[in-house]
Scaffold this motif. Sequence first.
Motif, PDB file in Angstrom:
ATOM      1  N   VAL A   1      80.946  29.728  53.723  1.00  0.00           N
ATOM      2  CA  VAL A   1      82.080  31.298  53.244  1.00  0.00           C
ATOM      3  C   VAL A   1      82.986  31.243  53.815  1.00  0.00           C
ATOM      4  O   VAL A   1      83.814  30.594  54.011  1.00  0.00           O
ATOM      5  CB  VAL A   1      81.288  32.317  52.763  1.00  0.00           C
ATOM      6  CG1 VAL A   1      82.062  33.240  52.675  1.00  0.00           C
ATOM      7  CG2 VAL A   1      79.668  32.586  51.853  1.00  0.00           C
ATOM      8  N   LYS A   2      83.384  32.116  55.342  1.00  0.00           N
ATOM      9  CA  LYS A   2      84.049  31.458  56.372  1.00  0.00           C
ATOM     10  C   LYS A   2      84.361  30.647  57.012  1.00  0.00           C
ATOM     11  O   LYS A   2      84.789  30.364  58.119  1.00  0.00           O
ATOM     12  CB  LYS A   2      83.265  33.162  56.845  1.00  0.00           C
ATOM     13  CG  LYS A   2      83.543  34.900  56.341  1.00  0.00           C
ATOM     14  CD  LYS A   2      83.856  35.705  57.167  1.00  0.00           C
ATOM     15  CE  LYS A   2      84.369  36.991  56.601  1.00  0.00           C
ATOM     16  NZ  LYS A   2      85.219  37.150  55.862  1.00  0.00           N
ATOM     17  N   PHE A   3      83.272  29.881  57.267  1.00  0.00           N
ATOM     18  CA  PHE A   3      82.859  28.550  57.881  1.00  0.00           C
ATOM     19  C   PHE A   3      81.875  27.892  57.230  1.00  0.00           C
ATOM     20  O   PHE A   3      81.405  27.843  56.712  1.00  0.00           O
ATOM     21  CB  PHE A   3      82.658  29.004  59.657  1.00  0.00           C
ATOM     22  CG  PHE A   3      81.206  29.250  59.250  1.00  0.00           C
ATOM     23  CD1 PHE A   3      80.373  28.304  59.860  1.00  0.00           C
ATOM     24  CD2 PHE A   3      80.681  31.047  59.273  1.00  0.00           C
ATOM     25  CE1 PHE A   3      79.071  28.980  59.805  1.00  0.00           C
ATOM     26  CE2 PHE A   3      79.657  31.401  59.243  1.00  0.00           C
ATOM     27  CZ  PHE A   3      78.718  30.330  59.760  1.00  0.00           C
ATOM     28  N   SER A   4      82.251  26.169  57.862  1.00  0.00           N
ATOM     29  CA  SER A   4      81.766  25.418  57.245  1.00  0.00           C
ATOM     30  C   SER A   4      79.719  25.687  57.480  1.00  0.00           C
ATOM     31  O   SER A   4      79.533  25.027  59.180  1.00  0.00           O
ATOM     32  CB  SER A   4      82.716  24.181  57.596  1.00  0.00           C
ATOM     33  OG  SER A   4      81.545  22.859  57.621  1.00  0.00           O
ATOM     34  N   GLY A   5      78.976  25.157  57.124  1.00  0.00           N
ATOM     35  CA  GLY A   5      77.894  25.134  57.582  1.00  0.00           C
ATOM     36  C   GLY A   5      77.774  23.639  58.610  1.00  0.00           C
ATOM     37  O   GLY A   5      76.554  24.045  59.522  1.00  0.00           O
ATOM     38  N   ALA A   6      78.202  22.733  57.753  1.00  0.00           N
ATOM     39  CA  ALA A   6      78.160  21.311  58.553  1.00  0.00           C
ATOM     40  C   ALA A   6      78.606  21.443  59.816  1.00  0.00           C
ATOM     41  O   ALA A   6      78.452  20.793  61.050  1.00  0.00           O
ATOM     42  CB  ALA A   6      78.537  20.294  57.807  1.00  0.00           C
ATOM     43  N   ALA A   7      79.970  22.070  60.445  1.00  0.00           N
ATOM     44  CA  ALA A   7      80.780  21.801  61.549  1.00  0.00           C
ATOM     45  C   ALA A   7      79.782  23.178  62.411  1.00  0.00           C
ATOM     46  O   ALA A   7      79.682  23.092  63.161  1.00  0.00           O
ATOM     47  CB  ALA A   7      81.913  22.754  60.893  1.00  0.00           C
ATOM     48  N   LEU A   8      78.173  23.898  61.881  1.00  0.00           N
ATOM     49  CA  LEU A   8      78.116  24.507  62.718  1.00  0.00           C
ATOM     50  C   LEU A   8      76.565  24.367  62.896  1.00  0.00           C
ATOM     51  O   LEU A   8      76.076  23.536  64.198  1.00  0.00           O
ATOM     52  CB  LEU A   8      77.723  25.660  61.994  1.00  0.00           C
ATOM     53  CG  LEU A   8      76.384  26.913  62.753  1.00  0.00           C
ATOM     54  CD1 LEU A   8      76.729  27.349  63.830  1.00  0.00           C
ATOM     55  CD2 LEU A   8      75.604  28.190  61.606  1.00  0.00           C
ATOM     56  N   ASP A   9      75.742  22.813  61.768  1.00  0.00           N
ATOM     57  CA  ASP A   9      75.152  21.782  61.584  1.00  0.00           C
ATOM     58  C   ASP A   9      75.547  20.377  63.410  1.00  0.00           C
ATOM     59  O   ASP A   9      74.379  20.210  63.990  1.00  0.00           O
ATOM     60  CB  ASP A   9      74.415  21.214  60.827  1.00  0.00           C
ATOM     61  CG  ASP A   9      74.097  22.171  59.833  1.00  0.00           C
ATOM     62  OD1 ASP A   9      73.836  22.670  60.291  1.00  0.00           O
ATOM     63  OD2 ASP A   9      73.557  21.708  58.690  1.00  0.00           O
ATOM     64  N   LEU A  10      76.897  20.514  63.186  1.00  0.00           N
ATOM     65  CA  LEU A  10      77.830  19.159  64.176  1.00  0.00           C
ATOM     66  C   LEU A  10      77.431  20.713  65.448  1.00  0.00           C
ATOM     67  O   LEU A  10      77.470  19.880  66.677  1.00  0.00           O
ATOM     68  CB  LEU A  10      78.967  19.309  63.831  1.00  0.00           C
ATOM     69  CG  LEU A  10      79.532  17.928  64.910  1.00  0.00           C
ATOM     70  CD1 LEU A  10      78.856  17.301  64.906  1.00  0.00           C
ATOM     71  CD2 LEU A  10      81.002  17.992  64.206  1.00  0.00           C
ATOM     72  N   PHE A  11      77.990  21.739  66.211  1.00  0.00           N
ATOM     73  CA  PHE A  11      78.089  22.037  66.756  1.00  0.00           C
ATOM     74  C   PHE A  11      76.758  22.386  67.670  1.00  0.00           C
ATOM     75  O   PHE A  11      76.779  21.928  68.721  1.00  0.00           O
ATOM     76  CB  PHE A  11      78.499  23.778  66.815  1.00  0.00           C
ATOM     77  CG  PHE A  11      77.999  24.797  68.109  1.00  0.00           C
ATOM     78  CD1 PHE A  11      79.352  24.376  68.986  1.00  0.00           C
ATOM     79  CD2 PHE A  11      77.144  25.814  68.272  1.00  0.00           C
ATOM     80  CE1 PHE A  11      78.917  25.477  70.391  1.00  0.00           C
ATOM     81  CE2 PHE A  11      76.817  26.086  69.275  1.00  0.00           C
ATOM     82  CZ  PHE A  11      77.671  26.423  70.627  1.00  0.00           C
ATOM     83  N   HIS A  12      75.603  22.381  66.743  1.00  0.00           N
ATOM     84  CA  HIS A  12      74.309  22.795  67.167  1.00  0.00           C
ATOM     85  C   HIS A  12      73.868  21.318  67.947  1.00  0.00           C
ATOM     86  O   HIS A  12      72.836  21.424  69.067  1.00  0.00           O
ATOM     87  CB  HIS A  12      72.948  23.198  66.128  1.00  0.00           C
ATOM     88  CG  HIS A  12      73.438  24.479  66.067  1.00  0.00           C
ATOM     89  ND1 HIS A  12      73.212  25.494  66.887  1.00  0.00           N
ATOM     90  CD2 HIS A  12      73.392  25.425  64.949  1.00  0.00           C
ATOM     91  CE1 HIS A  12      73.035  26.766  66.622  1.00  0.00           C
ATOM     92  NE2 HIS A  12      73.491  26.313  65.202  1.00  0.00           N
TER      93      HIS A  12
END
Length: 419
Positions: free
Chosen positions: A157-168
């Motif tokens: 919604v506010k950020f990409s879930g794929a980007a969050l997964d990449l961060f992790h």
Amino acid sequence: MSVISSKDVYEIIRKTLSIINSKIMNHGEITGYILYKMLECEQQYTEQELVDYTMLGILHDIGLYKEDNVKNVSDFETQNLWPHSIYGFLFLKYLSPMDDKAEIVLYHHLDYCRYGVLQSRYKHIIECLNLADKMDTFLHLKEEKLDKDFFNRYRDVKFSGAALDLFHRAEARFGITANLVNGTYKEELAELLAKRAFSEQYKKGFLEMLVYTIDFRSEHTVVHTLATVNFGQQIGRLMRLGGKDLRDLYYGALLHDLGKIAIPLNILESTGRLSDEEMKVMKAHVRITEMILEGVVDDDVLQIAVRHHEKLDGGGYHKGLTGDQLTLPQQIVAVADILSALYGKRSYKDSFSSDLIKKIMTEDAENNKINKSAVDALMRNYDKVIEEFEKEKENTIGLYLKIKEQYALISERFQSFNG
């Protein structure tokens, strides 16, 4: 020999912008580092691309330096998002070597659910920067403002879930959080920027960008600096300086007033004569310039930059040197600086007439204040020198007008993204 090494390009940017606001610089470094490790984890970017994107991450909030009294960066990252994003985009597009990638900064606050409007080849980098920015902002929010469920609630919604997964994944591989806590991330940034040999044009672009950062404080100072560069180069050519001396003169003149970034605006833009105490503060800009440049740029360039207020008779500052201690390029920049100050318009004065400028400079030369040969060469070619400067000045003013015009247009377009 190069004027500045690749690793020192970043060091001079860091030192200069930290003087304006260390909190914004710290946020930029952390965001840039998080972005760097996320992209490194993907193993699909060249070293140059990693450097470019990391620098963009570090400079993503460069538009914030224009704001007065930014004490809490997170306030600007959670509300009133677009003014600094738009100005930062235009600044990097027109005044830096990052022009082709500047749109990444423009959209770094756009909610992920609105990415359908994006037509950018950098969409993935934008979503990674958006996430990296939110990560640091989230860490700095006060407890009462913290939404502990933010990253679950606003995924895609506010950020990409794929980007969050990449961060992790990057966190698991590199220990990003631990490196931020113990401070080793700064060493990693320095290493990344040291091992890549920037082209001379790339480095020149960043040094020129630094001069424009003074525009956050004083547009007059930027125009004065560019005039000093132009006049210095013209006088240097009239005096048949060699290639290295002309190059050193260019960079010395370009960086000579960088220390004014730390001078209070009421003194920098004073509409009247400065008091003795105010003049003492103003004179400190030379020492501040020296502190920024020392150990970072070639020493010949450094000495040209910090000796532009020295006089041949020893009556100048900040070291009271005499003519036998000053090189010809140093003396030429001192002449160019005076010409720029006399010719330039300020809030408290119009441009002096040609006759008055010639009179003042000729008297200074005859009284052993400034180099007589340089002044004589200028006087013989005065009209041509001014004409050449006016042509260049139109380009400079044109850039400012273009930025202001496009800022208004983009701001209107982005109104729909508010709320």
